[in-house]
Design an enzyme around this catalytic site. Structure first.
Site, PDB file in Angstrom:
ATOM      1  N   TYR A 143       0.835  -1.201   0.000  1.00 54.23           N
ATOM      2  CA  TYR A 143       0.000   0.000   0.000  1.00 54.23           C
ATOM      3  C   TYR A 143       0.872   1.255   0.000  1.00 54.23           C
ATOM      4  CZ  TYR A 143      -3.326   3.508   1.753  1.00 54.23           C
ATOM      5  OH  TYR A 143      -4.088   4.633   1.920  1.00 54.23           O
ATOM      6  N   LYS A 147       1.169   4.168  -2.967  1.00 52.48           N
ATOM      7  CA  LYS A 147       0.792   5.557  -2.710  1.00 52.48           C
ATOM      8  C   LYS A 147       1.985   6.500  -2.850  1.00 52.48           C
ATOM      9  CE  LYS A 147      -3.603   4.985  -1.914  1.00 52.48           C
ATOM     10  NZ  LYS A 147      -4.625   5.544  -2.826  1.00 52.48           N
TER      11      LYS A 147
END
Length: 235
Positions: A143, A147
Site C-alpha cells: 500500500y 501511494k
C-alpha cells in the site's frame, strides 16, 4: 448547458459516487470509469478486471474518443484504489502488492494519460495518495509503495515537461482515513471523529475544478480531520 465536463476514475466507489452525485447536482457532465456502471453518470467506461494496463488504456481511450469527440475535460479525478496490508514476510505480500499497484498505480497512470489527451488547458488532474506513505509503512508495504509512487507521479506531472496541457495542474489528496461504509464495517469501534467525510472531499474537488482555493501545481494535500473538522496541510 453543462457547467463543464469532469471524468471520475473510480466512479462507482464510495468517494467516486459521492463526487459524481455532487457534480451532477451542480450541472456538470460527469463520466465514470470503473469495473461497474454508475447509474448517475452521463457516460460510463467499464474496465475489464483482468485486462492488462495496455489493454485498459486502448479500450479507455477508444471509448473516450467516441464519447467526447473534440470536446475537452475540465477535470480528471482519480479516486480508484484500495487497501491491503502485510510486511515482506507475510504470505500475501507479493499478491497484495500486485493488487495495490493495479488498484492505485495503474489507475493513476491511466488517469494521467487521459489528462494529457483530453484535459483543457488550465484544467486539473487530481490523484489519491495517502498521508501514511510519507513515512515507512512496514505493516502495509504494498500500500505504502503504491501511494508513494502516486506522490512521485504528481510531482512529475506538475513539471513543465510532465506532459499535461498548458496551464493544467496535477494535485494529490493525502487522506488518513475516509469515512466510507466499508471502513465503518471493518472498524466499528474506531473514533470516526478523525475520519474525513466523503462530502468534504467532493466539495473540495468542486472548488478546485472552478479554480477556487486551488493549491499550487504539484501539491500533496493532506486531509487532517480532528473532532469532525478537516483542515488541509499543503506541501
Amino acid at each position: 448547458m453543462a457547467a463543464g465536463k469532469v471524468l471520475v476514475y473510480g466512479g462507482k466507489g464510495a468517494l467516486g459516487s459521492t463526487c459524481i452525485s455532487l457534480l451532477s447536482s451542480q450541472k456538470y457532465w460527469v463520466g465514470s470509469i470503473d469495473l461497474t456502471k454508475n447509474e448517475n453518470a452521463n457516460a460510463n467506461v467499464i474496465v475489464e478486471r483482468d485486462a492488462t494496463i495496455l489493454e485498459q488504456e486502448s479500450q479507455i481511450l477508444k471509448e473516450l474518443n467516441s464519447v467526447l469527440g473534440s470536446e475537452k475535460l475540465d477535470a480528471v479525478i482519480c479516486v480508484a484504489g484500495g487497501w491491503a496490508g502485510g510486511s515482506s514476510s507475510s504470505n500475501d505480500f507479493v499478491k497484495n502488492t500486485d493488487l495495490m499497484l493495479k488498484q492505485s498505480v495503474w489507475s493513476s497512470v491511466l488517469a494521467s494519460s487521459i489528462a494529457s489527451k483530453f484535459l483543457k488547458p488550465g484544467g486539473i488532474l487530481v490523484l489519491t495518495g495517502a498521508k501514511a506513505a510519507l513515512d515507512p509503512t512496514p505493516g502495509m508495504i504494498g500500500y505504502g509503495l503504491a501511494k508513494a509512487a502516486i506522490h512521485h507521479l504528481t510531482k512529475s506531472l506538475a513539471d513543465e515537461n510532465g506532459g499535461l496541457p498548458k496551464g493544467a495542474q496535477a494535485l494529490s489528496i493525502l487522506p488518513v482515513t475516509l469515512d466510507t461504509p466499508m471502513n465503518r464495517k471493518w472498524m466499528p469501534k474506531a473514533d470516526t471523529s478523525t475520519w474525513t467525510p466523503l462530502e468534504f472531499v467532493a466539495e473540495l474537488f468542486s472548488k478546485w475544478i472552478k479554480n477556487e482555493e486551488r493549491p499550487p501545481n504539484g501539491s500533496l494535500v493532506q486531509l487532517n480531520t480532528k473532532e469532525n473538522k478537516t483542515t488541509l496541510d499543503i506541501e
